[in-house]
Scaffold this motif. Sequence first.
Motif, PDB file in Angstrom:
ATOM      1  N   LYS A   8     -14.732  57.087  40.936  1.00 43.60           N
ATOM      2  CA  LYS A   8     -13.162  56.633  40.080  1.00 43.60           C
ATOM      3  C   LYS A   8     -12.439  56.186  41.427  1.00 43.60           C
ATOM      4  CE  LYS A   8     -14.070  58.561  36.048  1.00 43.60           C
ATOM      5  NZ  LYS A   8     -14.451  57.684  34.878  1.00 43.60           N
ATOM      6  N   PHE A   9     -12.551  57.027  42.649  1.00 41.45           N
ATOM      7  CA  PHE A   9     -11.796  56.865  43.648  1.00 41.45           C
ATOM      8  C   PHE A   9     -12.340  57.478  45.091  1.00 41.45           C
ATOM      9  CE2 PHE A   9      -7.969  57.868  46.733  1.00 41.45           C
ATOM     10  CZ  PHE A   9      -8.084  56.396  47.106  1.00 41.45           C
ATOM     11  N   LEU A  10     -12.594  56.847  46.003  1.00 38.49           N
ATOM     12  CA  LEU A  10     -13.098  57.209  47.177  1.00 38.49           C
ATOM     13  C   LEU A  10     -12.120  56.720  48.412  1.00 38.49           C
ATOM     14  CD1 LEU A  10     -17.026  56.891  47.402  1.00 38.49           C
ATOM     15  CD2 LEU A  10     -15.592  58.968  46.702  1.00 38.49           C
ATOM     16  N   HIS A  11     -11.905  57.307  49.578  1.00 34.53           N
ATOM     17  CA  HIS A  11     -10.905  57.065  50.549  1.00 34.53           C
ATOM     18  C   HIS A  11     -11.293  57.498  51.732  1.00 34.53           C
ATOM     19  CE1 HIS A  11      -7.772  54.406  51.343  1.00 34.53           C
ATOM     20  NE2 HIS A  11      -7.045  55.227  52.063  1.00 34.53           N
ATOM     21  N   ARG A  12     -10.872  56.849  52.892  1.00 31.32           N
ATOM     22  CA  ARG A  12     -11.339  57.266  54.259  1.00 31.32           C
ATOM     23  C   ARG A  12      -9.882  57.184  55.031  1.00 31.32           C
ATOM     24  NH1 ARG A  12     -14.996  54.583  58.692  1.00 31.32           N
ATOM     25  NH2 ARG A  12     -13.621  52.859  58.484  1.00 31.32           N
ATOM     26  N   TYR A  13      -9.353  58.124  55.802  1.00 30.92           N
ATOM     27  CA  TYR A  13      -8.396  58.376  56.437  1.00 30.92           C
ATOM     28  C   TYR A  13      -7.047  58.443  55.636  1.00 30.92           C
ATOM     29  CZ  TYR A  13     -11.970  57.072  59.871  1.00 30.92           C
ATOM     30  OH  TYR A  13     -13.094  56.970  60.659  1.00 30.92           O
ATOM     31  N   GLY A  14      -6.056  58.477  56.423  1.00 33.25           N
ATOM     32  CA  GLY A  14      -4.608  58.347  55.736  1.00 33.25           C
ATOM     33  C   GLY A  14      -4.277  59.822  55.326  1.00 33.25           C
TER      34      GLY A  14
ATOM     35  N   TRP B  60      -8.408  69.570  47.506  1.00 33.14           N
ATOM     36  CA  TRP B  60      -9.313  69.506  48.301  1.00 33.14           C
ATOM     37  C   TRP B  60     -10.136  67.944  48.318  1.00 33.14           C
ATOM     38  CZ3 TRP B  60     -14.956  71.006  47.415  1.00 33.14           C
ATOM     39  CH2 TRP B  60     -15.180  71.389  46.114  1.00 33.14           C
ATOM     40  N   LEU B  61     -10.667  67.768  49.374  1.00 38.62           N
ATOM     41  CA  LEU B  61     -11.474  66.619  49.752  1.00 38.62           C
ATOM     42  C   LEU B  61     -13.032  66.919  49.938  1.00 38.62           C
ATOM     43  CD1 LEU B  61      -9.654  64.390  52.095  1.00 38.62           C
ATOM     44  CD2 LEU B  61      -9.273  64.466  49.756  1.00 38.62           C
ATOM     45  N   GLN B  62     -14.021  66.215  49.109  1.00 28.90           N
ATOM     46  CA  GLN B  62     -15.555  66.482  49.115  1.00 28.90           C
ATOM     47  C   GLN B  62     -16.213  65.084  49.452  1.00 28.90           C
ATOM     48  OE1 GLN B  62     -17.913  68.010  50.022  1.00 28.90           O
ATOM     49  NE2 GLN B  62     -18.071  69.573  48.563  1.00 28.90           N
TER      50      GLN B  62
ATOM     51  N   VAL C 265     -21.486  61.356  59.415  1.00 24.31           N
ATOM     52  CA  VAL C 265     -22.213  60.740  58.477  1.00 24.31           C
ATOM     53  C   VAL C 265     -22.166  61.588  56.816  1.00 24.31           C
ATOM     54  CG1 VAL C 265     -24.700  60.120  58.002  1.00 24.31           C
ATOM     55  CG2 VAL C 265     -23.733  59.756  60.054  1.00 24.31           C
ATOM     56  N   ALA C 266     -22.301  62.804  57.146  1.00 30.32           N
ATOM     57  CA  ALA C 266     -22.465  63.599  55.889  1.00 30.32           C
ATOM     58  C   ALA C 266     -21.365  63.924  54.926  1.00 30.32           C
ATOM     59  CB  ALA C 266     -23.519  64.861  56.047  1.00 30.32           C
ATOM     60  N   GLY C 267     -20.257  64.016  56.096  1.00 26.97           N
ATOM     61  CA  GLY C 267     -18.903  64.170  55.346  1.00 26.97           C
ATOM     62  C   GLY C 267     -18.582  65.550  55.707  1.00 26.97           C
ATOM     63  N   VAL C 268     -17.327  65.991  55.357  1.00 26.25           N
ATOM     64  CA  VAL C 268     -16.855  67.337  55.640  1.00 26.25           C
ATOM     65  C   VAL C 268     -15.953  67.914  54.108  1.00 26.25           C
ATOM     66  CG1 VAL C 268     -15.060  68.969  57.059  1.00 26.25           C
ATOM     67  CG2 VAL C 268     -16.477  66.931  57.934  1.00 26.25           C
ATOM     68  N   GLU C 269     -16.241  69.125  53.865  1.00 27.57           N
ATOM     69  CA  GLU C 269     -15.433  69.655  52.910  1.00 27.57           C
ATOM     70  C   GLU C 269     -14.080  69.963  53.454  1.00 27.57           C
ATOM     71  OE1 GLU C 269     -15.044  73.766  50.325  1.00 27.57           O
ATOM     72  OE2 GLU C 269     -16.934  72.956  50.321  1.00 27.57           O
ATOM     73  N   VAL C 270     -12.897  69.482  52.954  1.00 29.18           N
ATOM     74  CA  VAL C 270     -11.718  69.767  53.631  1.00 29.18           C
ATOM     75  C   VAL C 270     -10.740  70.370  52.412  1.00 29.18           C
ATOM     76  CG1 VAL C 270      -9.714  68.487  54.600  1.00 29.18           C
ATOM     77  CG2 VAL C 270     -11.840  67.416  54.815  1.00 29.18           C
ATOM     78  N   ASP C 271     -10.573  71.602  52.752  1.00 34.46           N
ATOM     79  CA  ASP C 271      -9.721  72.638  51.802  1.00 34.46           C
ATOM     80  C   ASP C 271      -8.279  72.447  52.267  1.00 34.46           C
ATOM     81  OD1 ASP C 271     -12.181  73.167  50.372  1.00 34.46           O
ATOM     82  OD2 ASP C 271     -12.568  74.786  51.793  1.00 34.46           O
TER      83      ASP C 271
ATOM     84  N   PHE D 268     -13.896  62.006  48.187  1.00 38.26           N
ATOM     85  CA  PHE D 268     -13.076  62.010  46.966  1.00 38.26           C
ATOM     86  C   PHE D 268     -12.289  63.299  46.770  1.00 38.26           C
ATOM     87  CE2 PHE D 268     -17.104  63.797  45.888  1.00 38.26           C
ATOM     88  CZ  PHE D 268     -17.008  65.054  45.173  1.00 38.26           C
ATOM     89  N   LEU D 269     -11.202  63.250  45.798  1.00 43.60           N
ATOM     90  CA  LEU D 269     -10.155  64.242  45.647  1.00 43.60           C
ATOM     91  C   LEU D 269     -10.645  65.225  44.599  1.00 43.60           C
ATOM     92  CD1 LEU D 269      -8.620  61.519  46.845  1.00 43.60           C
ATOM     93  CD2 LEU D 269      -6.583  62.668  46.163  1.00 43.60           C
ATOM     94  N   LEU D 270     -10.149  66.535  44.604  1.00 47.63           N
ATOM     95  CA  LEU D 270     -10.494  67.356  43.556  1.00 47.63           C
ATOM     96  C   LEU D 270      -9.070  68.132  43.433  1.00 47.63           C
ATOM     97  CD1 LEU D 270     -13.507  67.728  45.516  1.00 47.63           C
ATOM     98  CD2 LEU D 270     -14.113  68.508  43.216  1.00 47.63           C
ATOM     99  N   ILE D 271      -8.623  68.500  42.139  1.00 43.00           N
ATOM    100  CA  ILE D 271      -7.701  69.617  41.978  1.00 43.00           C
ATOM    101  C   ILE D 271      -8.450  70.080  41.086  1.00 43.00           C
ATOM    102  CG2 ILE D 271      -5.446  68.400  42.291  1.00 43.00           C
ATOM    103  CD1 ILE D 271      -5.354  67.473  39.465  1.00 43.00           C
ATOM    104  N   SER D 272      -8.748  71.563  41.375  1.00 39.14           N
ATOM    105  CA  SER D 272      -9.556  72.601  40.719  1.00 39.14           C
ATOM    106  C   SER D 272      -9.142  73.817  40.428  1.00 39.14           C
ATOM    107  CB  SER D 272     -10.901  72.280  41.483  1.00 39.14           C
ATOM    108  OG  SER D 272     -10.801  73.047  42.632  1.00 39.14           O
TER     109      SER D 272
END
Length: 277
Positions: free
Chosen positions: A111-117, A136-138, A150-156, A233-237
């Motif tokens: 639905k929505f991916l984004h980098r930086y900001g 968080w971001l996944q 390359v693989a990304g970071v889980e950002v809580d 991507f973003l999560l509200i969970s």
Amino acid sequence: MQKFSVRHHAESLLPDGHSWKLVWADEFDGTELDKSKWDYRLYLMQTRHNTFTTEGVELRGDSCVRLNLIEKDGQFYSPHLETGYNYLDKPPKNGKYGKFTWPMAEFEAHKFLHRYGYYECRCQLQRQPGWWSAFWLQSPVIGCCADPAVAGVEVDIMESFEPGVVIQPMLHWGGYGSDHQQDSPRADGDHVHFDEGFHNFGLLWEPDGYTFYYDGIQTGRKCSKAVSQIPQFLLISTECKGYRQSDCPDESLKKAVLPDAFVVDHVRVFDMTDEKE
């Protein structure tokens, strides 16, 4: 701190020294979830988690979404919302690994991916024990290799495991096994207590690190040990305690008095439009 106004909605609290452009947002107007922006997360690590549900998401027309805690016959459920998908969440489409099939599960369009900001959630924490909320971001491909760029970071950005309490922000990379690594902006490890009102939780993601904000104020240092260089991507969970270890709710969850909800007023994403002043 600088303020960004959205007509008829609460202001955003943005870091000073930059100009900002709003690139994506959900103000949760209306009475139905915008499925062009969000989907339900029902799977985790190739397992369908029965307590992850499509029920409990409520919009009352007051520009908020409520992620409600639900109880049925002594079992508890709560919803996760996400703007994208992790490639390892869904089980193989043939029900098992076999004969080098690829992809293992059906591809899904994000639905929505984004980098930086700058990423901001204005929310009100749950009030009852036994379940938790998060913003968080996944990465869609986290764990595909050891390199977080390359693989990304889980950002809580925000996690609340107890009513009114937010643990310090955390970064996770290198997968979730023996190669797992993590970092946090605060060395003290202390939790932060918030009143029952709405609060703004934000992340400034730059190519060289992550900076976290509570109500427009920076918390801790900039984290630069591992930085994703790919869109996420973003999560509200929300999640009910106890079910990752068993089929029974945690004892604390049984004490929850319903109704209870994690209430989100808005989620917004901004791009930086100039260099630092």
